[in-house]
Design a protein around this motif. Structure first.
Motif, PDB file in Angstrom:
ATOM      1  N   GLN A   4       0.829  -1.207   0.000  1.00 17.29           N
ATOM      2  CA  GLN A   4       0.000   0.000   0.000  1.00 17.29           C
ATOM      3  C   GLN A   4       0.867   1.263   0.000  1.00 17.29           C
ATOM      4  O   GLN A   4       0.614   2.203  -0.778  1.00 17.29           O
ATOM      5  CB  GLN A   4      -0.912  -0.015   1.223  1.00 17.29           C
ATOM      6  CG  GLN A   4      -1.916   1.125   1.274  1.00 17.29           C
ATOM      7  CD  GLN A   4      -2.758   1.065   2.535  1.00 17.29           C
ATOM      8  OE1 GLN A   4      -2.238   0.923   3.640  1.00 17.29           O
ATOM      9  NE2 GLN A   4      -4.072   1.142   2.383  1.00 17.29           N
ATOM     10  N   GLU A   5       1.894   1.291   0.842  1.00 14.36           N
ATOM     11  CA  GLU A   5       2.774   2.469   0.907  1.00 14.36           C
ATOM     12  C   GLU A   5       3.550   2.632  -0.400  1.00 14.36           C
ATOM     13  O   GLU A   5       3.745   3.760  -0.884  1.00 14.36           O
ATOM     14  CB  GLU A   5       3.739   2.313   2.082  1.00 14.36           C
ATOM     15  CG  GLU A   5       4.673   3.486   2.283  1.00 14.36           C
ATOM     16  CD  GLU A   5       3.952   4.763   2.667  1.00 14.36           C
ATOM     17  OE1 GLU A   5       4.455   5.856   2.327  1.00 14.36           O
ATOM     18  OE2 GLU A   5       2.876   4.673   3.308  1.00 14.36           O
ATOM     19  N   SER A   6       3.992   1.526  -0.995  1.00 16.94           N
ATOM     20  CA  SER A   6       4.736   1.602  -2.251  1.00 16.94           C
ATOM     21  C   SER A   6       3.856   2.133  -3.373  1.00 16.94           C
ATOM     22  O   SER A   6       4.300   2.976  -4.181  1.00 16.94           O
ATOM     23  CB  SER A   6       5.284   0.219  -2.615  1.00 16.94           C
ATOM     24  OG  SER A   6       6.119  -0.287  -1.592  1.00 16.94           O
ATOM     25  N   LEU A   7       2.624   1.663  -3.450  1.00 12.93           N
ATOM     26  CA  LEU A   7       1.707   2.159  -4.475  1.00 12.93           C
ATOM     27  C   LEU A   7       1.367   3.632  -4.237  1.00 12.93           C
ATOM     28  O   LEU A   7       1.252   4.414  -5.196  1.00 12.93           O
ATOM     29  CB  LEU A   7       0.435   1.315  -4.491  1.00 12.93           C
ATOM     30  CG  LEU A   7       0.583  -0.103  -5.041  1.00 12.93           C
ATOM     31  CD1 LEU A   7      -0.704  -0.909  -4.821  1.00 12.93           C
ATOM     32  CD2 LEU A   7       0.922  -0.075  -6.525  1.00 12.93           C
ATOM     33  N   THR A   8       1.217   4.020  -2.997  1.00 17.19           N
ATOM     34  CA  THR A   8       0.942   5.419  -2.682  1.00 17.19           C
ATOM     35  C   THR A   8       2.097   6.313  -3.117  1.00 17.19           C
ATOM     36  O   THR A   8       1.893   7.387  -3.714  1.00 17.19           O
ATOM     37  CB  THR A   8       0.681   5.585  -1.175  1.00 17.19           C
ATOM     38  OG1 THR A   8      -0.442   4.777  -0.807  1.00 17.19           O
ATOM     39  CG2 THR A   8       0.385   7.030  -0.837  1.00 17.19           C
ATOM     40  N   ASN A   9       3.327   5.889  -2.838  1.00 18.94           N
ATOM     41  CA  ASN A   9       4.491   6.668  -3.258  1.00 18.94           C
ATOM     42  C   ASN A   9       4.576   6.774  -4.771  1.00 18.94           C
ATOM     43  O   ASN A   9       4.896   7.833  -5.317  1.00 18.94           O
ATOM     44  CB  ASN A   9       5.772   6.039  -2.702  1.00 18.94           C
ATOM     45  CG  ASN A   9       5.911   6.214  -1.209  1.00 18.94           C
ATOM     46  OD1 ASN A   9       5.288   7.093  -0.615  1.00 18.94           O
ATOM     47  ND2 ASN A   9       6.713   5.371  -0.580  1.00 18.94           N
ATOM     48  N   ALA A  10       4.305   5.660  -5.455  1.00 19.98           N
ATOM     49  CA  ALA A  10       4.359   5.678  -6.917  1.00 19.98           C
ATOM     50  C   ALA A  10       3.303   6.603  -7.504  1.00 19.98           C
ATOM     51  O   ALA A  10       3.564   7.318  -8.481  1.00 19.98           O
ATOM     52  CB  ALA A  10       4.184   4.258  -7.460  1.00 19.98           C
ATOM     53  N   ALA A  68       9.068   9.448   6.299  1.00 18.41           N
ATOM     54  CA  ALA A  68       8.417   8.621   7.322  1.00 18.41           C
ATOM     55  C   ALA A  68       7.822   7.355   6.719  1.00 18.41           C
ATOM     56  O   ALA A  68       7.790   6.307   7.375  1.00 18.41           O
ATOM     57  CB  ALA A  68       7.331   9.437   8.018  1.00 18.41           C
ATOM     58  N   GLY A  69       7.360   7.423   5.470  1.00 22.70           N
ATOM     59  CA  GLY A  69       6.766   6.246   4.838  1.00 22.70           C
ATOM     60  C   GLY A  69       7.768   5.115   4.668  1.00 22.70           C
ATOM     61  O   GLY A  69       7.482   3.953   4.989  1.00 22.70           O
ATOM     62  N   GLU A 109      10.599  -0.428   9.514  1.00 23.97           N
ATOM     63  CA  GLU A 109      10.231  -0.878  10.853  1.00 23.97           C
ATOM     64  C   GLU A 109       9.295  -2.083  10.787  1.00 23.97           C
ATOM     65  O   GLU A 109       9.413  -3.015  11.586  1.00 23.97           O
ATOM     66  CB  GLU A 109       9.593   0.267  11.624  1.00 23.97           C
ATOM     67  CG  GLU A 109      10.585   1.350  12.033  1.00 23.97           C
ATOM     68  CD  GLU A 109       9.929   2.466  12.820  1.00 23.97           C
ATOM     69  OE1 GLU A 109       8.685   2.482  12.868  1.00 23.97           O
ATOM     70  OE2 GLU A 109      10.662   3.311  13.378  1.00 23.97           O
ATOM     71  N   ARG A 110       8.366  -2.055   9.837  1.00 25.26           N
ATOM     72  CA  ARG A 110       7.468  -3.199   9.689  1.00 25.26           C
ATOM     73  C   ARG A 110       8.239  -4.441   9.264  1.00 25.26           C
ATOM     74  O   ARG A 110       7.984  -5.552   9.740  1.00 25.26           O
ATOM     75  CB  ARG A 110       6.378  -2.870   8.667  1.00 25.26           C
ATOM     76  CG  ARG A 110       5.383  -1.834   9.152  1.00 25.26           C
ATOM     77  CD  ARG A 110       4.321  -1.562   8.076  1.00 25.26           C
ATOM     78  NE  ARG A 110       3.418  -0.498   8.479  1.00 25.26           N
ATOM     79  CZ  ARG A 110       2.350  -0.667   9.247  1.00 25.26           C
ATOM     80  NH1 ARG A 110       2.065  -1.878   9.687  1.00 25.26           N
ATOM     81  NH2 ARG A 110       1.579   0.347   9.581  1.00 25.26           N
TER      82      ARG A 110
END
Length: 321
Positions: free
Chosen positions: A232-238, A276-277, A283-284
């Motif tokens: 989810q974070e990777s797709l959001t960044n892209a 932070a993302g 961290e995860r």
């Protein structure tokens, strides 16, 4: 033998030997003869060179330890420095390794507590958005429809526009709630959740293609959630920051591990500090003992690769194919 005593013993042997020779058959003339000066100079050079070599060999592991200490990152675990040397130096390196192990364990524990609290807060906000704000907007839509049915034509057209704006806001609220609380992950499993996530990000300006193996090993709730959040974070960044038009999402089984890859054709990564993302993804990954790699793709773009170790190769498949 500790380095201090080795150097002290070597120098003591040299000085005792030189003193015994001076008190015995060897003498120094006054004034000093050229041959005697040469012998003394050579002897002094031998002592200095021997001390330098001894110190360089003995302190070599400390130089390696210093380089390791300056580059250590608890979010990027790597191999520990080898316990070389003798005496205090070996003890110092072993103590440093023990300290890093303890710090990484404490960091993982604190990250687990923080991420658990974060997920609980996400769950609470999603519930409030769905139950409170969502229900309120749905009631407003019904009221607007009743008023629009009785209003004159000029006012009715304006009310229809307000209805469409309210409906769009309600859809956005539901979309945010779904991102905060991936119910499909709990109900249908990781594979279906990732497919749903890819479909959610696919739009006029971004195409998300996915390849997900139909039979995935059972990893546990924490690992499934970490895989989902990293994707989810990777797709959001892209979509938001990289300006990508195409993303390839892959989840496949490798030897002893499960690998998630999110690869885009955007602007790529630079040398600026991680946001932070990305630190949240690290961290995860640390929480479940996974490896996270971010790298620039040749020709432009970024790939995020998460490698989750699979401890039971005979585990039953989880999720929906």
């Amino acid at each position: 033998m500790p380095l201090f005593w080795r150097i002290s013993l070597f120098n003591a042997v040299v000085l005792v030997t030189a003193t015994a020779l001076l008190l015995g058959p060897v003498t120094v003339s006054t004034p000093v003869l050229l041959t005697e000066a040469a012998i003394l100079t050579v002897g002094l050079a031998v002592i200095l060179i021997a001390n330098a070599v001894l110190l360089r060999i003995g302190l070599g592991p400390l130089r390696q330890l210093r380089r390791t200490m300056t580059t250590t990152d608890l979010l990027r675990p790597r191999a520990r420095p080898a316990v070389d040397g003798h005496g205090e130096i070996a003890e110092l390196i072993a103590t440093f390794n023990t300290m890093i192990d303890r710090l990484e364990a404490e960091r993982a524990s604190s990250a687990a507590r923080a991420l658990t609290a974060q997920e609980s807060e996400r769950h609470r906000v999603a519930q409030e958005l769905h139950d409170e704000v969502g229900q309120t907007l749905a009631a407003v839509l019904l009221d607007l429809k009743r008023v629009a049915d009785r209003a004159p034509d000029p006012v009715r057209e304006q009310l229809h526009q307000v209805q469409e704006s309210t409906r769009a806001s309600l859809d956005e609220i539901r979309r945010i709630a779904r991102r905060l609380l991936p119910g499909v992950l709990e109900e249908l499993g990781l594979a279906s959740a990732l497919r749903s996530l890819a479909a959610e990000f696919t739009g006029p300006s971004l195409s998300v293609r996915h390849h997900i193996e139909p039979r995935l090993p059972a990893l546990g709730d924490n690992a499934d959630l970490v895989l989902y959040r990293v994707a989810q974070e990777s797709l959001t960044n892209a979509a938001r920051h990289a300006g990508a038009t195409r993303v390839d999402l892959t989840l496949e089984r490798t030897e002893g591990a499960l690998e998630l890859s999110v690869r885009d054709n955007g602007s790529g990564i630079d040398d600026t500090a991680e946001g932070a993302g990305i630190r949240g993804m690290r961290e995860r990954a640390l929480l479940i003992g996974a490896g996270l790699l971010l790298r620039a793709v040749p020709g432009g773009g970024t790939e995020v690769r998460l490698t989750v170790p699979v401890r039971d190769p005979e585990a039953e498949p989880a999720g929906t194919p």
